[in-house]
Design a protein around this motif. Structure first.
Motif, mmCIF file in Angstrom:
data_model
loop_
_atom_site.group_PDB
_atom_site.id
_atom_site.type_symbol
_atom_site.label_atom_id
_atom_site.label_comp_id
_atom_site.label_asym_id
_atom_site.label_seq_id
_atom_site.Cartn_x
_atom_site.Cartn_y
_atom_site.Cartn_z
ATOM 1 N N CYS A 197 1.123 -1.677 0.152
ATOM 2 C CA CYS A 197 0.457 0.447 0.154
ATOM 3 C C CYS A 197 0.866 1.064 -0.448
ATOM 4 N N TYR A 203 -3.070 3.631 2.932
ATOM 5 C CA TYR A 203 -3.636 4.225 1.463
ATOM 6 C C TYR A 203 -4.027 2.810 0.302
ATOM 7 N N TYR A 204 -5.211 2.842 0.476
ATOM 8 C CA TYR A 204 -5.343 1.377 -0.053
ATOM 9 C C TYR A 204 -6.028 1.686 -1.670
ATOM 10 N N GLU A 249 -6.625 0.666 -3.992
ATOM 11 C CA GLU A 249 -8.256 -0.449 -4.871
ATOM 12 C C GLU A 249 -9.281 -0.055 -3.861
ATOM 13 N N THR A 250 -9.953 -0.140 -2.306
ATOM 14 C CA THR A 250 -10.989 -0.133 -1.751
ATOM 15 C C THR A 250 -10.647 1.860 -1.737
ATOM 16 N N ASN A 251 -10.148 2.631 -2.049
ATOM 17 C CA ASN A 251 -10.105 3.691 -1.532
ATOM 18 C C ASN A 251 -10.728 4.404 -0.161
ATOM 19 N N CYS A 252 -9.587 3.524 0.661
ATOM 20 C CA CYS A 252 -9.855 3.429 1.784
ATOM 21 C C CYS A 252 -8.509 3.795 2.740
ATOM 22 N N LYS A 308 -6.620 9.669 -8.131
ATOM 23 C CA LYS A 308 -6.972 7.935 -8.505
ATOM 24 C C LYS A 308 -8.907 7.800 -9.621
ATOM 25 N N HIS A 367 -11.548 9.375 -7.507
ATOM 26 C CA HIS A 367 -12.247 9.519 -7.063
ATOM 27 C C HIS A 367 -12.060 10.782 -6.285
ATOM 28 N N CYS A 402 -11.474 10.243 0.034
ATOM 29 C CA CYS A 402 -11.247 8.938 0.076
ATOM 30 C C CYS A 402 -12.520 8.463 1.619
ATOM 31 N N SER A 403 -12.629 7.011 1.170
ATOM 32 C CA SER A 403 -13.538 6.593 0.969
ATOM 33 C C SER A 403 -14.501 7.090 2.505
#
Length: 216
Positions: free
Chosen positions: A58, A89-90, A92-95, A131, A133, A137-138
């Motif tokens: 990550c 920060y990840y 793939e999951t935007n978390c 990315k 989004h 960040c979600s």
């Protein structure tokens, strides 16, 4: 003006500075609480060019607060490290997950912790938008020790005032290395942001919808 400046080692990598921060704060602030501290070599690998290109690693950020006064310079001319925040920060999951935040007790109540957290949130939203989004960040999670000491209780109050809430289920910190077991001395919190959907409770009051449904 502020007595410190902020440095993101992801953007301006300094191996000596990373080593100095780790050795000064990680063992004394976290290992003593029974928490397995992530090995320093993991950070070096994640921040290396090879690590940044590895899809299995990550995005790691280590953001430091450095006192600007010249009298606090340490070895090799480095400014005195007054604190830091470490987060992942990840894409793939935007978390994201904040794993460590620390401020030297001598410089507490000056706004350093607030500044570090603000910078981290700004970096995470920037990463998310880069990315694609556009809303940022979600979800931003944060690991914190159970409050067994006065200092840890102060940390909990600080985080609560910044909008973090406990996700109320039994959480085990993933192993930091193959040699370390998963830790059960950590609880998980989440930052309440406008991106977390709301629902109306039985009193018709808006409440954040978290999968566990339990926050305190």
């Amino acid at each position: 003006g502020k007595d410190w400046t902020v440095l993101d080692l992801y953007e301006d990598y300094d191996e000596d500075m990373l080593d100095a921060f780790y050795k000064k704060y990680m063992p004394s602030q976290f290992s003593s609480s029974g928490v397995e501290v992530e090995p320093l070599e993991n950070w070096h690998k994640a921040l290396s060019e090879e690590g940044r290109d590895d899809p299995n690693i990550c995005d790691l950020h280590v953001v430091l607060a450095l006192l600007v006064s010249g009298e606090h310079k340490g070895k090799k001319g480095h400014k005195y490290i007054a604190g830091g925040i470490v987060f992942e920060y990840y894409p793939e999951t935007n978390c994201a997950l904040v794993t460590y935040i620390v401020v030297n007790e001598k410089y507490s109540n000056k706004g350093i912790g607030t500044d570090l957290l603000k910078r981290a949130l700004g970096i995470l939203d920037h990463n998310a938008r880069s990315k694609g989004h556009v809303a940022g960040c979600s979800a931003i999670f944060l690991e914190v020790h159970f409050a067994k000491t006065q200092a840890e209780s102060v940390t909990h109050s600080f985080l609560y005032n910044k909008g973090f809430r406990l996700v109320d289920f039994q959480y085990y910190q993933p192993p930091t290395s193959l040699a370390n077991p998963k830790s059960h001395n950590i609880c998980l919190t989440i930052l309440l942001t406008p991106r977390i959907p709301l629902y109306e409770d039985e009193n018709h009051q808006p409440q954040p919808f978290i999968p566990s449904g339990l926050l305190r």
